[in-house]
Design a protein around this motif. Structure first.
Motif, PDB file in Angstrom:
ATOM      1  N   VAL A 156       7.956  17.798 -13.891  1.00  0.00           N
ATOM      2  CA  VAL A 156       9.163  18.355 -14.230  1.00  0.00           C
ATOM      3  C   VAL A 156       9.710  17.610 -15.656  1.00  0.00           C
ATOM      4  N   GLY A 157       8.703  16.972 -16.133  1.00  0.00           N
ATOM      5  CA  GLY A 157       8.951  16.526 -17.664  1.00  0.00           C
ATOM      6  C   GLY A 157       9.799  15.182 -17.591  1.00  0.00           C
ATOM      7  N   LEU A 158       9.609  14.485 -16.561  1.00  0.00           N
ATOM      8  CA  LEU A 158      10.251  12.978 -16.316  1.00  0.00           C
ATOM      9  C   LEU A 158       9.296  11.652 -16.247  1.00  0.00           C
ATOM     10  N   MET A 159       9.472  11.043 -16.867  1.00  0.00           N
ATOM     11  CA  MET A 159       8.601   9.810 -16.501  1.00  0.00           C
ATOM     12  C   MET A 159       9.281   8.823 -15.564  1.00  0.00           C
ATOM     13  N   LEU A 160       8.282   8.263 -14.713  1.00  0.00           N
ATOM     14  CA  LEU A 160       9.000   7.468 -13.332  1.00  0.00           C
ATOM     15  C   LEU A 160       8.453   6.018 -14.064  1.00  0.00           C
ATOM     16  N   VAL A 161       9.444   5.160 -14.752  1.00  0.00           N
ATOM     17  CA  VAL A 161       9.373   3.807 -15.424  1.00  0.00           C
ATOM     18  C   VAL A 161       9.239   3.057 -14.307  1.00  0.00           C
ATOM     19  N   ASP A 162      10.332   2.950 -13.293  1.00  0.00           N
ATOM     20  CA  ASP A 162      10.179   2.211 -12.201  1.00  0.00           C
ATOM     21  C   ASP A 162      11.186   2.527 -11.023  1.00  0.00           C
ATOM     22  N   PHE A 163      11.101   1.977 -10.048  1.00  0.00           N
ATOM     23  CA  PHE A 163      11.771   2.274  -8.855  1.00  0.00           C
ATOM     24  C   PHE A 163      11.933   1.027  -7.550  1.00  0.00           C
ATOM     25  N   LYS A 164      13.038   1.144  -6.788  1.00  0.00           N
ATOM     26  CA  LYS A 164      13.101   0.387  -5.861  1.00  0.00           C
ATOM     27  C   LYS A 164      13.033   0.980  -4.336  1.00  0.00           C
ATOM     28  N   LEU A 165      11.888   0.346  -3.609  1.00  0.00           N
ATOM     29  CA  LEU A 165      12.090   1.005  -2.328  1.00  0.00           C
ATOM     30  C   LEU A 165      12.785   0.023  -1.081  1.00  0.00           C
ATOM     31  N   GLU A 214       0.699  -1.312   0.163  1.00  0.00           N
ATOM     32  CA  GLU A 214       0.074   0.035   0.008  1.00  0.00           C
ATOM     33  C   GLU A 214       0.852   1.106   0.112  1.00  0.00           C
ATOM     34  N   SER A 215       1.945   1.099   1.006  1.00  0.00           N
ATOM     35  CA  SER A 215       2.896   2.537   0.822  1.00  0.00           C
ATOM     36  C   SER A 215       3.475   2.708  -0.411  1.00  0.00           C
ATOM     37  N   ALA A 216       3.923   1.422  -1.126  1.00  0.00           N
ATOM     38  CA  ALA A 216       4.647   1.708  -2.227  1.00  0.00           C
ATOM     39  C   ALA A 216       3.947   2.225  -3.505  1.00  0.00           C
ATOM     40  N   LEU A 217       2.687   1.948  -3.388  1.00  0.00           N
ATOM     41  CA  LEU A 217       1.582   2.341  -4.523  1.00  0.00           C
ATOM     42  C   LEU A 217       1.442   3.833  -4.074  1.00  0.00           C
ATOM     43  N   LYS A 218       1.224   4.080  -2.962  1.00  0.00           N
ATOM     44  CA  LYS A 218       1.193   5.467  -2.611  1.00  0.00           C
ATOM     45  C   LYS A 218       2.232   6.469  -3.087  1.00  0.00           C
ATOM     46  N   VAL A 219       3.407   5.923  -2.699  1.00  0.00           N
ATOM     47  CA  VAL A 219       4.637   6.679  -3.184  1.00  0.00           C
ATOM     48  C   VAL A 219       4.793   6.687  -4.610  1.00  0.00           C
ATOM     49  N   ASN A 220       4.219   5.771  -5.256  1.00  0.00           N
ATOM     50  CA  ASN A 220       4.341   5.783  -6.634  1.00  0.00           C
ATOM     51  C   ASN A 220       3.556   6.820  -7.578  1.00  0.00           C
ATOM     52  N   GLU A 221       2.150   6.846  -6.752  1.00  0.00           N
ATOM     53  CA  GLU A 221       1.067   8.052  -7.111  1.00  0.00           C
ATOM     54  C   GLU A 221       1.736   9.337  -6.999  1.00  0.00           C
ATOM     55  N   ILE A 222       2.418   9.551  -5.697  1.00  0.00           N
ATOM     56  CA  ILE A 222       3.123  10.873  -5.469  1.00  0.00           C
ATOM     57  C   ILE A 222       4.170  11.067  -6.355  1.00  0.00           C
ATOM     58  N   LEU A 223       5.120  10.177  -6.397  1.00  0.00           N
ATOM     59  CA  LEU A 223       6.222  10.569  -7.478  1.00  0.00           C
ATOM     60  C   LEU A 223       5.962  10.287  -8.798  1.00  0.00           C
ATOM     61  N   THR A 224       5.099   9.789  -9.295  1.00  0.00           N
ATOM     62  CA  THR A 224       4.634   9.867 -10.656  1.00  0.00           C
ATOM     63  C   THR A 224       4.162  11.366 -11.142  1.00  0.00           C
ATOM     64  N   GLU A 225       3.419  11.675 -10.255  1.00  0.00           N
ATOM     65  CA  GLU A 225       2.778  13.147 -10.474  1.00  0.00           C
ATOM     66  C   GLU A 225       3.918  14.135 -10.408  1.00  0.00           C
ATOM     67  N   PHE A 226       4.730  13.957  -9.108  1.00  0.00           N
ATOM     68  CA  PHE A 226       5.879  15.144  -9.036  1.00  0.00           C
ATOM     69  C   PHE A 226       7.105  14.960 -10.242  1.00  0.00           C
TER      70      PHE A 226
END
Ligand code: TMP
Length: 241
Positions: free
Chosen positions: A166-175, A150-162
């Motif tokens: 600034v013109g960057l696509m958040l493709v994937d990430f590790k937490l 649940e936290s990872a999905l929330k962080v994904n929503e926040i950071l995808t938008e963030f």
């Protein structure tokens, strides 16, 4: 003095306060589980700057993290946590080991984010594991795992938008997450968030702005990290006006 922990890209040091540690960002870069190595003069400073701005932002929007404060250009103070041995990977677009494992081409947007877990073990090369492995290996309880997801999905929503702002696509990430030493029932976001552990593509050109530049010998590694930092600073400057 000796660090209490040394990883591939960071060192952890004790501080005068027993409840916190100093996390130092090194200039070393590794890929393919440490098989490929290099040193970049400004990497520690850039990752610290990027990760600090992201952690401050996440805290501000209500995500609990280990972050306390930036100490200087390569050090931050963090709460002492016991790191969970589960890495949580979120994927929005196909890339990296997803493509290798499935044979799918790079750059396909998923209908929903993919969450994936790996066992944090350099010795074993961080193998992919699932919920049942995690339960039987006692890496996290099913309740904790639901919380991580649940936290990872929330962080994904926040950071995808963030990043999209600034013109960057958040493709994937590790937490990575950890249990607070002062209150082990509380799990917080730990480690770092930087172009080392995220894939970021320029939204217009598709240019890679992350550690894939190093993994794939594309050159301009630190120039890309500088660019990511400049975009984040711009975004945050507009916000405070
Ligand atoms: P992957 O496609 O190689 O599995 O990587 C997925 C994401 O996780 C990518 O953004 C890079 C990050 N990552 C780490 O931060 N550390 C690692 O050890 C690995 C394998 C990936």
């Amino acid at each position: 003095m000796q660090p209490i922990y040394e990883g591939k890209a960071k060192r952890l040091w004790e501080t005068e306060d027993p409840s916190t540690l100093r996390m130092e960002f090194k200039n070393d870069a590794t890929a393919f589980n440490g098989e490929k190595k290099a040193t970049f003069e400004s990497k520690g400073r850039l990752n610290n700057a990027i990760s600090t701005l992201i952690y401050e932002y996440l805290e501000k929007v209500g995500i609990p993290t280990h972050f306390v404060r930036q100490i200087d250009d390569i050090n931050v103070e963090v709460k002492r946590v016991e790191i969970l041995m589960v890495e949580v990977i979120v994927r929005n677009v196909s890339a990296g080991s997803f493509c290798k494992r499935t044979g799918m081409e790079e750059g396909l947007a998923f209908s929903k984010p993919i969450i994936e877990f790996s066992y944090k073990s350099d010795e074993l090369g961080d193998p992919l594991i699932n919920d049942d492995y995690i339960r039987e290996m006692k890496l996290a309880t099913p309740e904790d795992l639901a919380h991580l997801r649940e936290s990872a999905l929330k962080v994904n929503e926040i950071l995808t938008e963030f990043f999209s702002e600034v013109g960057l696509m958040l493709v994937d990430f590790k937490l990575e997450f950890g249990r607070l030493q002062s209150d082990p029932s509380t799990i917080v976001l730990a480690d770092e968030i930087s172009p080392d552990g995220c894939r970021l593509w320029d939204a217009k050109t598709g240019e890679k702005m992350d550690k894939d530049r190093f993994r794939r010998d594309l050159g301009g590694v630190m120039e890309a990290y500088e660019d990511v930092l400049a975009r984040i600073k711009n975004r945050l400057a507009t916000e405070s006006n």
